[in-house]
Design an enzyme around this catalytic site. Structure first.
Site, mmCIF file in Angstrom:
data_model
loop_
_atom_site.group_PDB
_atom_site.id
_atom_site.type_symbol
_atom_site.label_atom_id
_atom_site.label_comp_id
_atom_site.label_asym_id
_atom_site.label_seq_id
_atom_site.Cartn_x
_atom_site.Cartn_y
_atom_site.Cartn_z
ATOM 1 N N TYR A 161 0.797 -1.220 0.000
ATOM 2 C CA TYR A 161 0.000 0.000 0.000
ATOM 3 C C TYR A 161 0.831 1.272 0.000
ATOM 4 C CZ TYR A 161 -4.493 -2.287 0.736
ATOM 5 O OH TYR A 161 -5.639 -3.015 0.584
ATOM 6 N N LYS A 209 3.319 -14.631 3.006
ATOM 7 C CA LYS A 209 3.665 -15.514 1.881
ATOM 8 C C LYS A 209 5.188 -15.491 1.801
ATOM 9 C CE LYS A 209 2.304 -18.022 -1.693
ATOM 10 N NZ LYS A 209 1.555 -19.285 -1.612
ATOM 11 N N ASP A 242 -2.411 -18.236 1.478
ATOM 12 C CA ASP A 242 -3.320 -19.034 0.639
ATOM 13 C C ASP A 242 -4.017 -20.115 1.473
ATOM 14 O OD1 ASP A 242 -0.809 -20.192 0.919
ATOM 15 O OD2 ASP A 242 -0.633 -20.850 -1.163
ATOM 16 N N ASP A 268 -6.146 -7.057 4.215
ATOM 17 C CA ASP A 268 -7.285 -6.467 3.507
ATOM 18 C C ASP A 268 -8.180 -7.578 2.960
ATOM 19 O OD1 ASP A 268 -8.898 -4.597 2.123
ATOM 20 O OD2 ASP A 268 -7.787 -5.036 0.285
ATOM 21 N N ASP A 272 -12.175 -9.418 4.592
ATOM 22 C CA ASP A 272 -13.470 -9.442 3.887
ATOM 23 C C ASP A 272 -14.049 -10.860 3.920
ATOM 24 O OD1 ASP A 272 -13.350 -6.761 3.256
ATOM 25 O OD2 ASP A 272 -13.645 -7.031 1.095
HETATM 26 C C1 IPM Z 1 -10.322 -1.610 3.569
HETATM 27 C C2 IPM Z 1 -10.585 -1.105 2.196
HETATM 28 C C3 IPM Z 1 -9.455 -0.162 1.829
HETATM 29 C C4 IPM Z 1 -8.193 -0.959 1.805
HETATM 30 C C5 IPM Z 1 -9.634 0.611 0.528
HETATM 31 C C6 IPM Z 1 -10.893 1.423 0.545
HETATM 32 C C7 IPM Z 1 -8.444 1.481 0.246
HETATM 33 O O1 IPM Z 1 -10.705 -2.149 1.305
HETATM 34 O O2 IPM Z 1 -10.229 -0.793 4.496
HETATM 35 O O3 IPM Z 1 -10.222 -2.823 3.741
HETATM 36 O O4 IPM Z 1 -7.887 -1.600 0.804
HETATM 37 O O5 IPM Z 1 -7.504 -0.954 2.799
HETATM 38 MG MG MG Z 2 -10.767 -4.061 2.205
#
Ligand code: IPM
Ligand code: MG
Length: 371
Positions: A161, A209, A242, A268, A272
């Site tokens: 990032y 990784k 993975d 990240d 999710d």
């Molecule tokens: C998160 C989001 C952010 C990230 C985006 C919006 C930049 O996906 O906070 O997980 O990738 O960190």
């Molecule tokens: Mg995210």
């Protein structure tokens, strides 16, 4: 081509020099919220469904903190201008005057902000995490009926990032950079182990990784183990990202995970997945913690398609309200945080993005009735 390589080399040198400056500025003093006289909470609406869900989370904070707001020990301040329109018009991920307002607060509750694809406009989130040095992204996922209680500690200021908007393009190829520093890794590892120690957890999983990203992830793992050595009561195990994505689906193995420490991009992605197991990204809140500042938000984006479908009112505010509960804990308002956490667990109303259930405001009405 020779010129292009020369130019790229110069760009790379500049990036390295900038990173050295970042490392030098890394140590700041910690804010002690248990003794701070006045805590200023900045509210940032964001884009898309952001204003809708942020407004609901603000109602909750205003109710829980009403006495303190009246007494002046808490100040809630709206911060305008962190919209995609204004950011594009200024050509800055966080316009300078907005950043100034942000830095005058102690903590922030922030709605999701839209990030343009491609181009060179950096994500407002990434910029804010960098500007406020919010290095620990803490994302809880808790599913009591499945015996799941995970806390992810995602490194938030480095990895893919930090230079993600500073890659180089040469004819026929593009190169991005990934950065892992000793100090940056040590502080996120320490945050994870301290959390484990203070919350009765006895196991930390380090996820990288490192078999492929040998330098950066190799460093991350090595330093995580150095820090682990200072916590003899906590066991540590390494996983590759993975197989870890598979393990989060694997019963009963996944029940053993407690604190999960990982670099930025892997954190990240996998958070999710974890949030989806809990009921969707709309159910997950997130804390971005630095030594001085902290910012609390939903883990999801601004959901422009929901607005296009005219379904904005049905955006689930639970993610932002959970973020608000994390904010309350962070500023040492444990009683208010506890009340809110209980209400979130027992609220009888559900919100689904298809509009079949309550609106964001109706859900919040029901939640407020429980407080
Ligand atoms: C998160 C989001 C952010 C990230 C985006 C919006 C930049 O996906 O906070 O997980 O990738 O960190
Ligand atoms: Mg995210």
């Amino acid at each position: 081509m020779k010129d292009a390589i020369e130019q790229a080399g110069q760009a790379f040198r500049k990036l390295l020099e900038e990173q050295l400056v970042r490392i030098r500025n890394m140590n700041t003093e910690k804010t002690d919220f248990s003794t701070k006289q006045t805590v200023t909470i900045g509210i940032i609406d964001g884009d898309g469904i952001g204003p809708i869900i942020t407004a609901q989370a603000t109602r909750v904070l205003e109710k829980l903190l009403a006495d303190e707001i009246a007494g002046g020990s808490i100040v809630i301040r709206q911060i305008q201008g962190l919209t995609i329109e204004n950011r594009m018009a200024c050509g800055q991920p966080i316009p300078a005057d907005v950043l100034e307002q942000i830095k005058a607060c102690d903590v922030l509750l922030k709605g999701p902000t839209t990030t343009p694809h491609g181009g060179s406009m950096e994500s407002a989130n990434v910029a804010m995490r960098r500007e406020l040095d919010l290095y620990a992204n803490c994302r809880p996922v808790c599913i009591p009926e499945k015996n799941i209680d995970w806390m992810f500690f995602r490194e938030n200021t480095e990895g893919e990032y930090v230079l993600g908007s500073h890659g180089v393009e040469l004819p026929g190829m593009a190169v991005d950079f990934k950065v892992t520093t000793d100090l940056g890794t040590r502080r996120i590892a320490r945050a994870a182990f301290e959390y484990a120690k203070n919350n009765g957890k006895h196991h930390v999983s380090v996820v990288t990784k490192a078999n492929i990203m040998k330098k950066t992830d190799g460093k991350f793992t090595a330093i995580a183990h150095e820090v682990a050595a200072e916590y003899p009561d906590i066991t540590v195990e390494d996983y590759y990202i993975d197989i870890m994505t598979a393990n989060l689906l694997k019963e009963p193995l996944r029940e053993q995970f407690q604190v999960i420490l990982l670099p930025n991009l892997y954190g990240d992605i996998i958070t999710d997945e974890a949030a989806q197991l809990q009921g969707g990204v709309g159910t997950a809140g997130s804390a971005n913690i630095g030594d001085r500042y902290a910012m609390f938000e939903a883990i999801h984006g601004s959901a422009p398609r929901m607005l296009q479908r005219g379904m904005g009112a049905y955006a689930n505010p639970a993610s932002m309200i959970k973020a608000a509960a994390m904010l309350l804990r962070h500023i040492c308002r444990a009683e208010a945080a506890g009340k809110l956490e209980n209400a979130l667990l027992t609220c009888p109303v559900t919100v689904t993005s298809d509009g079949a259930n309550a609106t964001a405001a109706e859900y919040t009405d029901a939640l407020l009735a429980l407080l």
